[in-house]
Design a protein around this motif. Structure first.
Motif, PDB file in Angstrom:
ATOM      1  N   ASP A 616       0.951  -1.110  -0.183  1.00 51.40           N
ATOM      2  CA  ASP A 616       0.047   0.090  -0.050  1.00 51.40           C
ATOM      3  C   ASP A 616       0.859   1.284   0.127  1.00 51.40           C
ATOM      4  N   GLU A 617       2.036   1.139   0.480  1.00 48.78           N
ATOM      5  CA  GLU A 617       2.960   2.310   0.454  1.00 48.78           C
ATOM      6  C   GLU A 617       3.844   2.351  -0.580  1.00 48.78           C
ATOM      7  N   ALA A 618       3.730   1.644  -1.710  1.00 50.18           N
ATOM      8  CA  ALA A 618       4.720   1.428  -2.805  1.00 50.18           C
ATOM      9  C   ALA A 618       4.701   2.984  -3.592  1.00 50.18           C
ATOM     10  N   PRO A 619       5.731   3.317  -3.778  1.00 53.07           N
ATOM     11  CA  PRO A 619       5.821   4.709  -4.389  1.00 53.07           C
ATOM     12  C   PRO A 619       5.711   4.274  -5.981  1.00 53.07           C
ATOM     13  N   GLU A 620       5.443   5.469  -6.726  1.00 52.73           N
ATOM     14  CA  GLU A 620       5.304   5.293  -8.276  1.00 52.73           C
ATOM     15  C   GLU A 620       6.697   4.758  -8.627  1.00 52.73           C
ATOM     16  N   SER A 621       6.721   4.199  -9.870  1.00 50.30           N
ATOM     17  CA  SER A 621       7.859   3.637 -10.578  1.00 50.30           C
ATOM     18  C   SER A 621       7.981   4.167 -11.846  1.00 50.30           C
ATOM     19  N   ALA A 622       9.197   3.815 -12.771  1.00 53.02           N
ATOM     20  CA  ALA A 622       9.045   4.336 -14.085  1.00 53.02           C
ATOM     21  C   ALA A 622       8.136   3.421 -14.995  1.00 53.02           C
ATOM     22  N   GLY A 623       7.450   2.277 -14.193  1.00 47.07           N
ATOM     23  CA  GLY A 623       6.745   1.415 -15.120  1.00 47.07           C
ATOM     24  C   GLY A 623       6.558   0.019 -14.268  1.00 47.07           C
ATOM     25  N   PRO A 624       5.452  -0.517 -14.631  1.00 53.40           N
ATOM     26  CA  PRO A 624       5.160  -1.791 -13.993  1.00 53.40           C
ATOM     27  C   PRO A 624       6.052  -2.976 -14.470  1.00 53.40           C
ATOM     28  N   ASN A 625       6.015  -3.948 -13.905  1.00 49.03           N
ATOM     29  CA  ASN A 625       6.724  -5.268 -14.217  1.00 49.03           C
ATOM     30  C   ASN A 625       6.337  -5.931 -15.499  1.00 49.03           C
ATOM     31  N   THR A 626       5.047  -5.553 -16.129  1.00 46.70           N
ATOM     32  CA  THR A 626       4.437  -5.940 -17.384  1.00 46.70           C
ATOM     33  C   THR A 626       5.121  -5.463 -18.634  1.00 46.70           C
ATOM     34  N   GLY A 627       5.774  -4.704 -18.410  1.00 46.82           N
ATOM     35  CA  GLY A 627       6.599  -4.024 -19.387  1.00 46.82           C
ATOM     36  C   GLY A 627       6.040  -2.687 -20.040  1.00 46.82           C
ATOM     37  N   GLY A 628       5.075  -2.308 -19.589  1.00 44.13           N
ATOM     38  CA  GLY A 628       4.273  -0.820 -19.963  1.00 44.13           C
ATOM     39  C   GLY A 628       5.407   0.217 -19.214  1.00 44.13           C
ATOM     40  N   SER A 629       5.028   1.362 -19.668  1.00 32.97           N
ATOM     41  CA  SER A 629       5.663   2.811 -18.934  1.00 32.97           C
ATOM     42  C   SER A 629       4.600   3.511 -18.065  1.00 32.97           C
ATOM     43  N   THR A 630       5.053   3.944 -16.987  1.00 40.26           N
ATOM     44  CA  THR A 630       4.199   4.831 -16.507  1.00 40.26           C
ATOM     45  C   THR A 630       3.886   6.101 -17.302  1.00 40.26           C
ATOM     46  N   GLY A 631       2.689   6.489 -17.373  1.00 36.52           N
ATOM     47  CA  GLY A 631       2.218   7.802 -18.271  1.00 36.52           C
ATOM     48  C   GLY A 631       0.968   7.762 -18.874  1.00 36.52           C
ATOM     49  N   GLY A 632       0.560   8.749 -19.379  1.00 34.44           N
ATOM     50  CA  GLY A 632      -0.784   8.873 -19.908  1.00 34.44           C
ATOM     51  C   GLY A 632      -0.913   9.535 -21.120  1.00 34.44           C
ATOM     52  N   ILE A 633      -2.085   9.249 -21.801  1.00 33.48           N
ATOM     53  CA  ILE A 633      -2.163   9.964 -23.001  1.00 33.48           C
ATOM     54  C   ILE A 633      -3.826  10.406 -23.011  1.00 33.48           C
ATOM     55  N   ALA A 634      -4.140  11.390 -23.884  1.00 31.33           N
ATOM     56  CA  ALA A 634      -5.450  12.173 -23.713  1.00 31.33           C
ATOM     57  C   ALA A 634      -5.693  12.367 -25.206  1.00 31.33           C
ATOM     58  N   GLU A 635      -6.519  11.937 -26.002  1.00 28.58           N
ATOM     59  CA  GLU A 635      -6.916  12.038 -27.425  1.00 28.58           C
ATOM     60  C   GLU A 635      -8.087  12.856 -27.659  1.00 28.58           C
ATOM     61  N   LYS A 636      -8.203  13.931 -28.344  1.00 24.91           N
ATOM     62  CA  LYS A 636      -9.526  14.508 -28.519  1.00 24.91           C
ATOM     63  C   LYS A 636      -9.666  14.515 -30.036  1.00 24.91           C
ATOM     64  N   SER A 637     -10.820  14.023 -30.511  1.00 25.87           N
ATOM     65  CA  SER A 637     -11.108  13.670 -31.894  1.00 25.87           C
ATOM     66  C   SER A 637     -12.342  14.297 -32.267  1.00 25.87           C
ATOM     67  N   LEU A 638     -12.318  15.110 -33.524  1.00 28.63           N
ATOM     68  CA  LEU A 638     -13.378  15.726 -34.082  1.00 28.63           C
ATOM     69  C   LEU A 638     -13.681  15.217 -35.470  1.00 28.63           C
ATOM     70  N   ALA A 639     -14.847  14.652 -35.823  1.00 33.40           N
ATOM     71  CA  ALA A 639     -14.946  14.035 -37.163  1.00 33.40           C
ATOM     72  C   ALA A 639     -16.110  14.806 -37.626  1.00 33.40           C
ATOM     73  N   ALA A 640     -16.078  14.638 -39.151  1.00 30.67           N
ATOM     74  CA  ALA A 640     -17.393  15.158 -39.971  1.00 30.67           C
ATOM     75  C   ALA A 640     -17.300  14.245 -41.274  1.00 30.67           C
ATOM     76  N   TYR A 641     -18.467  13.884 -41.671  1.00 36.04           N
ATOM     77  CA  TYR A 641     -18.814  12.886 -42.750  1.00 36.04           C
ATOM     78  C   TYR A 641     -19.827  13.334 -43.657  1.00 36.04           C
ATOM     79  N   VAL A 642     -19.845  12.991 -44.833  1.00 36.71           N
ATOM     80  CA  VAL A 642     -21.123  12.862 -45.754  1.00 36.71           C
ATOM     81  C   VAL A 642     -21.086  11.582 -46.291  1.00 36.71           C
ATOM     82  N   GLU A 643     -21.941  11.035 -46.476  1.00 36.31           N
ATOM     83  CA  GLU A 643     -22.230   9.799 -47.246  1.00 36.31           C
ATOM     84  C   GLU A 643     -23.397   9.566 -48.001  1.00 36.31           C
ATOM     85  N   VAL A 644     -23.339   8.937 -49.200  1.00 42.79           N
ATOM     86  CA  VAL A 644     -24.356   8.754 -50.200  1.00 42.79           C
ATOM     87  C   VAL A 644     -24.608   7.156 -50.453  1.00 42.79           C
ATOM     88  N   ASN A 645     -25.904   7.007 -50.067  1.00 43.61           N
ATOM     89  CA  ASN A 645     -26.190   5.166 -50.495  1.00 43.61           C
ATOM     90  C   ASN A 645     -27.233   5.357 -51.506  1.00 43.61           C
TER      91      ASN A 645
END
Length: 986
Positions: A616-645
């Motif tokens: 419970d007292e473990a401090p944050e590290s560079a990454g977990p032992n599963t191979g990932g890296s500590t960090g985050g990403i936030a993506e915001k996407s806007l899309a518009a389209y036109v389609e003809v059937n």
């Protein structure tokens, strides 16, 4: 001795008996019961079509009118799938539920495996996890539920989800009515799937108007875990008499277990001989015992270091060696008279050859609710909700023969034999040592989503339609993975490798707690991982015209975020453990294990060493032992389209077409911890890009039962978040060279062309063929980007005085350039060309209710461009050939399905594994039989069905090799799983 427990003779006999049963005739039915059941099924089908469906993001008119269809069960789901494919404009494949709460397969991923061009990624326990489409990795597949994005935080047993994969085992199949794979896009489909889009359609009340209830109860047995586990699902739906309101709820619970036996190596390696062992004079100033001459280690690798002198212990003395004697070239040749020193330097051995056993719980509870309001013919509103919670444990035990560099150990070979590939086939090794690695993992995962929306019709004829939709989801995972590692005394072993699994004989009893296990060279770890993923979105689609002929315009907003955090408190816990438990006390915390080697009394060990506090007292590290890296990403996407059937006649035959353009912008923020001047802080980097994604598809009914198709499109997948995280570090004091993630990575773009068609032979039958070509750009590799210091995002005050002076001398922050090692987009393309064949054929002329389905996929890969060689080294995990087939038989009471799926082995990694230039990991070919059978007790209330499912009937293992077929990399035996249950609908 390696522990490799065979299954009991009874278990294997049971598997063969089940396989034989699959071909046996099913029980007969009474004519009266058959007629009654057929009539009931036809009534349910007709009722389900009385009210129109709210618009979903899928092909127009997914299912034709099926008033005349009276088939039931699996054939009914095939009929819907065939008609959906026939009516689609693009290249799609769908799987439909047999009835409410009766999806035709136990796992949605397994269902998708029956579709041509789909490659199933399995976890080590053989559970279907996620899917790849047409030769691209799983992260290139966009997964949506009811048209909105899905993101999960779970990572599977082997922690392979580091990108954008979606673990499908979180979602009960009974909550879904259909899954559609869009292999070619439409402008109205969400972007993000360069390979394709998997759309899972959840239950809604007006799918089956009235009051309905279904249940399914099963007992599951796996012959490795040797335990019986319960699972059950209950779904109910209701609509009022006025047809204006309805509600559907479902509850699913699984109390599962896992049992996996296997063998792992963590790669293979060869000796790194020093100057003395090579018999080469060391250059002046070079230590001959620590220097490793390249001319004696020309094959790379070098992870196996032999001792400089014969160790002073009983094992070496018993082997006839003299303690303290220098291990030089002459001694090595004397001990191995059949080999040259060059051969010895290339000898391949497992780095950590280890029998492994996994056992634990796989519990999951899920709840869904859907509400529909239809106050008028012109307004349909809905609200879909889904919640799932999983608790998983895994007591992962392995005992390792140390072949890598590890403390004072280092295998010293005697009478070593090698084959033509330099793989060691036989040897006696002294100075050998084993260590136990006990890792009692615990993992909790949650996922919830809310998806409101509605459809509104306007105009005198209702030919203007507005669809609006919003979504919100969150997935959370916390995983704790402590490690307890203790060592044996040194010993001498007899090693052999006949092409199966490496084996050894040793005088040590590895299952004896009093053997003399020691902390010397051992360790403990307390490592945690937390992941959170979130999605938010809204979209609106306005259609002018009827479903077959219309113009659609729309807009969409999506936000995706993911944060991975590793936590590590190992040094503090280890210091406390070593103060608490001495070598003399260690034996009292060890227990004989059921797998041929010891285990740990985990509860007592954790309690006495205050593990929970350090966790419970473990401090944050560079990454977990599963191979990932500590960090985050936030993506915001806007899309518009036109389609003809549209629809038109060409040569008096109907031609349907869909054409559209989607424009999408993406803004990204990637963040993670960096350390400058000894100070750790959070750094944020930004990036953005814009893309135009055109698409066109056409389907021409050239004959009454023949449809020809063509499609051209451009699709995209956003880059791997892990490759964009900051992780900025300078590798020199002049701040000239640095490592950093790349927030400016461009997305993967695929230019696609498909041509094919189907011949519909009647009922659920058809024969289809498709040729497809995908040209993918944007693949990444580790490159060097030169940029001004100011673009790094590193605060000036965080640099050392020497680094600031060096940058000023090069022209200051705006002019001084830095060579940044990071993932970059390759100048080249990956060309994927493939063939898909499918044949679904009922055989009533042979036997009423009999039929088969089969498909085959072949994929060829080529790389082009100036970075073609780099691309070739980064493309792996793609099976060149795949096929599966199912033979089915059913009437209104009984049903039997026997399926076989086969996938050709493929390269799982690029070359240069363990520093050996040629070495790659290759997966072996694998095929699997599965059985599904049921019998309806028509005379009982709710007409319950007795069900039998058998997965992996013949107990096929999964194996990968370190380049050579007799150098196993990983080997897992998940056993066979048998499920016996009862289900019903009323």
């Amino acid at each position: 001795m390696q522990s490799n427990h065979p299954r009991t003779a009874l278990s294997r006999a049971l598997g063969l008996a089940i396989l034989a049963m699959a071909g046996a005739p099913a029980l007969a039915q009474s004519d009266a019961a058959a007629a009654a059941e057929a009539q009931a099924q036809q009534q349910r089908t007709q009722e389900s079509q009385q009210a129109p469906e709210p618009q979903q993001t899928q092909e127009p008119a997914d299912v034709t009118e099926l008033d005349s269809v009276v088939v039931t069960g699996f054939r009914r789901s095939l009929q819907f799938s065939t008609d959906a494919k026939r009516d689609s404009t693009g290249f799609t494949d769908s799987i439909f539920a047999e009835d409410i709460g009766k999806f035709p397969d136990l796992n949605i991923a397994e269902s998708l495996n029956r579709i041509p061009g789909i490659q199933l990624a399995r976890d080590v326990n053989n559970e279907g996890l996620n899917v790849a489409i047409r030769g691209l990795p799983s992260s290139f597949t966009k997964t949506v539920i009811n048209g909105v994005s899905v993101a999960t935080a779970s990572i599977g047993l082997d922690a392979t989800n580091q990108n954008r994969e979606v673990d499908l085992n979180l979602f009960p199949t009974e909550f879904f009515t259909a899954v559609t794979v869009h292999k070619t896009p439409r402008a109205s489909l969400p972007e993000g799937g360069a390979a394709g889009v998997v759309d899972m359609r959840s239950l809604r009340p007006f799918d089956n108007p009235g009051t309905n209830f279904s249940y399914q109860l099963q007992g599951e047995y796996n012959d490795i875990s040797d335990e019986i586990s319960p699972r059950g699902t209950f779904t109910g739906s209701w609509t009022n008499d006025q047809g204006t309101f309805g509600a559907t709820v479902g509850v699913s619970s699984v109390r599962g277990t896992i049992g996996v036996e296997g063998f792992e190596t963590i790669g293979w390696t060869n000796p790194g001989l020093n100057y003395v062992q090579c018999g080469i004079e060391a250059p002046p100033g070079t230590d001959p015992f620590t220097g490793r001459p390249a001319e004696c280690n020309s094959g790379g690798g070098g992870g196996w270091l032999m001792p400089d002198r014969v160790p002073d212990h009983a094992a070496a003395i018993a082997a006839g060696l003299t303690p303290g004697q220098v291990v030089d070239r002459e001694l090595l040749l004397e001990l191995n008279p059949d080999l040259t020193i060059e051969q010895i330097s290339e000898a391949l051995m497992p780095r950590l050859g280890r029998p492994v056993h996994m056992s634990g719980d796989r519990d999951r509870d899920a709840f869904m609710a859907s509400f529909e309001l239809r106050p008028s013919d012109n307004v349909h509103l809905y609200m879909d909700t889904l919640y799932t919670k999983a608790h998983r444990t895994n007591d992962r035990l392995d005992v390792n023969l140390v072949g890598r560099v590890f403390g004072a150990s280092g295998l010293l070979p005697i009478d070593m034999q090698m084959d033509e590939n330099d793989v060691v086939t036989e040897a006696t090794f002294t100075n050998a040592q084993f260590f136990l690695e006990a890792r009692p993992y615990q993992e909790d995962v949650q996922y919830w989503s809310v998806n409101p929306g509605g459809t509104f019709w306007f105009g005198a004829d209702g030919d203007i339609k507005l669809d609006v939709q919003a979504n919100r989801s969150r997935s959370w995972m916390f995983r704790e993975s402590p490690t307890i590692l203790v060592n044996t005394p040194f010993t001498t072993i007899d090693y052999r490798n006949d092409g199966g699994l490496p084996e050894w004989d040793t005088e040590l009893d590895l299952n004896d707690p009093a053997l003399g296990w020691t902390w010397a060279g051992g360790r403990v770890n307390v490592q945690n991982e937390k992941r959170v993923t979130e999605t938010t979105g809204a979209r609106a689609d306005l259609q002018f015209g009827e479903d077959g002929r219309n113009v659609r315009v729309g807009a969409a907003y999506d936000r995706f975020s993911r944060r991975i955090q590793g936590f590590d408190n190992s040094p503090a816990w280890q210091a406390h453990v070593l103060d608490t438990i001495s070598d003399a006390d260690l034996a009292s915390y060890l227990l004989p294990g059921p797998h041929g080697f010891i285990t740990v009394d985990f509860d007592r060990f954790m309690n006495d060493t205050d593990y929970a506090r350090f966790r419970d007292e473990a401090p944050e590290s560079a990454g977990p032992n599963t191979g990932g890296s500590t960090g985050g990403i936030a993506e915001k996407s806007l899309a518009a389209y036109v389609e003809v059937n549209g629809e038109t006649e060409v040569l008096d035959r109907m031609l349907r077409f869909n054409a559209g353009m989607r424009y999408v912008t993406t803004d990204q923020e990637v963040s993670g911890p960096v350390v400058f001047g000894g100070v750790r802080e959070w750094q944020v980097l930004e990036g953005d890009y814009k893309e135009w994604l055109p698409s066109f598809s056409a389907a021409w009914d050239v004959a009454d039962d023949v449809v020809l198709r063509m499609s051209g499109s451009r699709t995209m997948t956003r880059p791997n978040p892990s490759s964009m995280l900051p992780n900025t570090t300078f590798t020199d004091q002049s701040a000239l060279n640095a490592n950093q993630g790349n927030p400016n990575l461009a997305p993967y773009l695929s230019t696609n062309f498909d041509i094919g068609g189907e011949w519909y032979t009647g009922d659920e039958g058809f024969v289809g063929a498709t040729l497809f070509n995908k040209r993918v750009t944007g693949y990444t590799y580790q490159g060097i980007t030169t940029m001004p210091f100011a673009q790094l995002g590193v605060p000036w005050e965080d640099l050392t005085d020497g680094q600031r002076a060096a940058i000023e001398a090069r022209g200051g922050p705006d002019n001084a350039t830095v060579n940044v090692q990071q993932q970059v987009n390759a100048d080249g393309s990956l060309d994927i060309r493939g063939l898909e064949l499918i044949w679904v054929q009922p055989l009533p002329f042979v036997f009423e209710g009999l039929g088969f389905m089969a498909n085959f996929t072949k994929i060829n890969l080529d790389t082009e461009g100036s970075d073609a060689d780099r691309l070739a080294g980064n493309v792996f995990g793609i099976a060149p050939k795949m096929w599966n087939s199912t033979v089915y038989w059913e009437n209104d009471l009984a049903s039997v399905r026997l399926s076989y799926n086969w996938t050709e082995g493929a390269a799982g990694t690029g070359p240069n594994q363990q520093g050996i230039p040629y070495a790659q990991i290759f997966g072996e070919d694998r095929g699997q039989y599965d059985l599904s059978a049921s019998y309806t007790l028509a005379n009982l209330p709710t007409s319950p069905q007795l069900t039998l499912n058998v997965l992996n009937i013949t107990g096929e293992e999964r194996r990968s090799n370190f380049h050579w077929p007799n150098a196993v990399n990983n080997f897992y035996d998940p056993g066979r799983t048998i499920l016996l249950g009862i289900r019903g609908t009323f």
